[in-house]
Design an enzyme around this catalytic site. Structure first.
Site, PDB file in Angstrom:
ATOM      1  N   CYS A 143       5.581   3.032   0.628  1.00 30.62           N
ATOM      2  CA  CYS A 143       4.491   1.889   0.452  1.00 30.62           C
ATOM      3  C   CYS A 143       4.376   0.974   1.452  1.00 30.62           C
ATOM      4  O   CYS A 143       3.178   0.633   1.795  1.00 30.62           O
ATOM      5  CB  CYS A 143       4.959   1.249  -0.957  1.00 30.62           C
ATOM      6  SG  CYS A 143       5.315   2.379  -2.507  1.00 30.62           S
ATOM      7  N   HIS A 144       5.262   0.444   2.039  1.00 29.73           N
ATOM      8  CA  HIS A 144       5.163  -0.749   3.000  1.00 29.73           C
ATOM      9  C   HIS A 144       5.850  -0.420   4.253  1.00 29.73           C
ATOM     10  O   HIS A 144       5.722  -1.596   5.304  1.00 29.73           O
ATOM     11  CB  HIS A 144       5.592  -2.058   2.360  1.00 29.73           C
ATOM     12  CG  HIS A 144       4.580  -2.394   1.222  1.00 29.73           C
ATOM     13  ND1 HIS A 144       5.123  -2.208  -0.227  1.00 29.73           N
ATOM     14  CD2 HIS A 144       3.163  -2.681   0.990  1.00 29.73           C
ATOM     15  CE1 HIS A 144       4.497  -2.529  -1.024  1.00 29.73           C
ATOM     16  NE2 HIS A 144       3.192  -2.858  -0.260  1.00 29.73           N
ATOM     17  N   GLY A 145       6.432   0.595   4.529  1.00 28.86           N
ATOM     18  CA  GLY A 145       7.042   1.146   5.997  1.00 28.86           C
ATOM     19  C   GLY A 145       8.352   0.578   6.114  1.00 28.86           C
ATOM     20  O   GLY A 145       8.747   0.802   7.326  1.00 28.86           O
TER      21      GLY A 145
ATOM     22  N   HIS B  84      11.800  -5.124  -0.599  1.00 29.90           N
ATOM     23  CA  HIS B  84      10.440  -5.823  -0.249  1.00 29.90           C
ATOM     24  C   HIS B  84       9.552  -5.901  -1.517  1.00 29.90           C
ATOM     25  O   HIS B  84       9.258  -7.026  -2.092  1.00 29.90           O
ATOM     26  CB  HIS B  84       9.754  -4.894   0.819  1.00 29.90           C
ATOM     27  CG  HIS B  84       8.167  -5.638   1.040  1.00 29.90           C
ATOM     28  ND1 HIS B  84       6.968  -4.772   0.869  1.00 29.90           N
ATOM     29  CD2 HIS B  84       7.860  -6.868   1.611  1.00 29.90           C
ATOM     30  CE1 HIS B  84       6.078  -5.505   1.069  1.00 29.90           C
ATOM     31  NE2 HIS B  84       6.434  -6.693   1.510  1.00 29.90           N
TER      32      HIS B  84
ATOM     33  N   PRO C 142       9.172  -4.972   6.671  1.00 26.80           N
ATOM     34  CA  PRO C 142       8.854  -5.957   5.601  1.00 26.80           C
ATOM     35  C   PRO C 142      10.119  -6.320   4.560  1.00 26.80           C
ATOM     36  O   PRO C 142       9.800  -7.475   3.994  1.00 26.80           O
ATOM     37  CB  PRO C 142       7.533  -5.051   4.837  1.00 26.80           C
ATOM     38  CG  PRO C 142       7.197  -4.145   5.801  1.00 26.80           C
ATOM     39  CD  PRO C 142       8.466  -4.059   6.846  1.00 26.80           C
TER      40      PRO C 142
END
Length: 188
Positions: free
Chosen positions: A141-143, A119, A157
């Site tokens: 960081c973004h899952g 991502h 993501p």
């Protein structure tokens, strides 16, 4: 004491430029050759001390690489949980041809993978158990969540599975020979 400045002729100026150009090329080649030789040889990694469901990490060609020793139950989960994956067959992902299987590896027990989330380029963390049951990789960081073969789950993501580098493995001697971590072209 006085200094005299001698004016340089066009021929002398051209000769000086040629010399500097050749010297720069030779210096650059001399500095790049050892790095290129190391990259061409790859890197041999001893995996004898990695326990089952344990992981080793290293930096190879500037990229973080993980070597995961998967248990039989982890391997079984890779075959069972394919319905939850965005690209279970890795048809859009970066991998050499030998990784065209549910394990994304040459030997089911051993995963060799570039540990970068697809991502935003963050490093992921391995968890032996996630909310989906089996172990896998998680990008805090973004899952994004990936299974224990680096395949991304649906609705994350991260757009594709994590990258598999080119390598050789000798299970009897417990060695992995990393050959290349050059990016494989993505198929869209």
């Amino acid at each position: 004491m006085s200094c005299k400045f001698v004016k340089e002729t066009d021929e002398e100026r051209a000769a000086r430029r040629r010399f500097l150009k050749h010297a720069s090329v030779m210096l650059g080649a001399g500095l790049a050759a050892p790095a290129a030789a190391r990259a061409a040889q790859g890197e041999v990694v001893d995996i004898s001390r990695i326990p089952v469901d344990g992981m080793g990490t290293l930096n190879f060609n500037g990229q973080p690489v993980v070597i995961l020793h998967r248990s039989k139950s982890t391997i079984a989960s890779l075959e069972r949980n394919q319905g939850n994956l965005a690209d279970p067959n890795s048809s859009r992902s970066q991998q050499p041809g030998f990784a065209d299987n549910p394990y994304r590896s040459k030997v089911p027990e051993w995963l060799v993978m570039v540990n970068i989330c697809t991502h935003a380029g963050c490093r992921t963390h391995y968890q032996q158990s996630m909310e989906r049951g089996a172990g896998g990789f998680h990008c805090f960081c973004h899952g994004s969540h990936f299974d224990a073969a680096g395949r991304v789950f649906r609705g994350q993501p991260a757009p594709w599975n994590m990258e598999i580098p080119d390598y050789e493995i000798d299970v009897k001697r417990k060695r992995v020979h990393l050959l290349s971590s050059q990016r494989v072209r993505r198929l869209y």
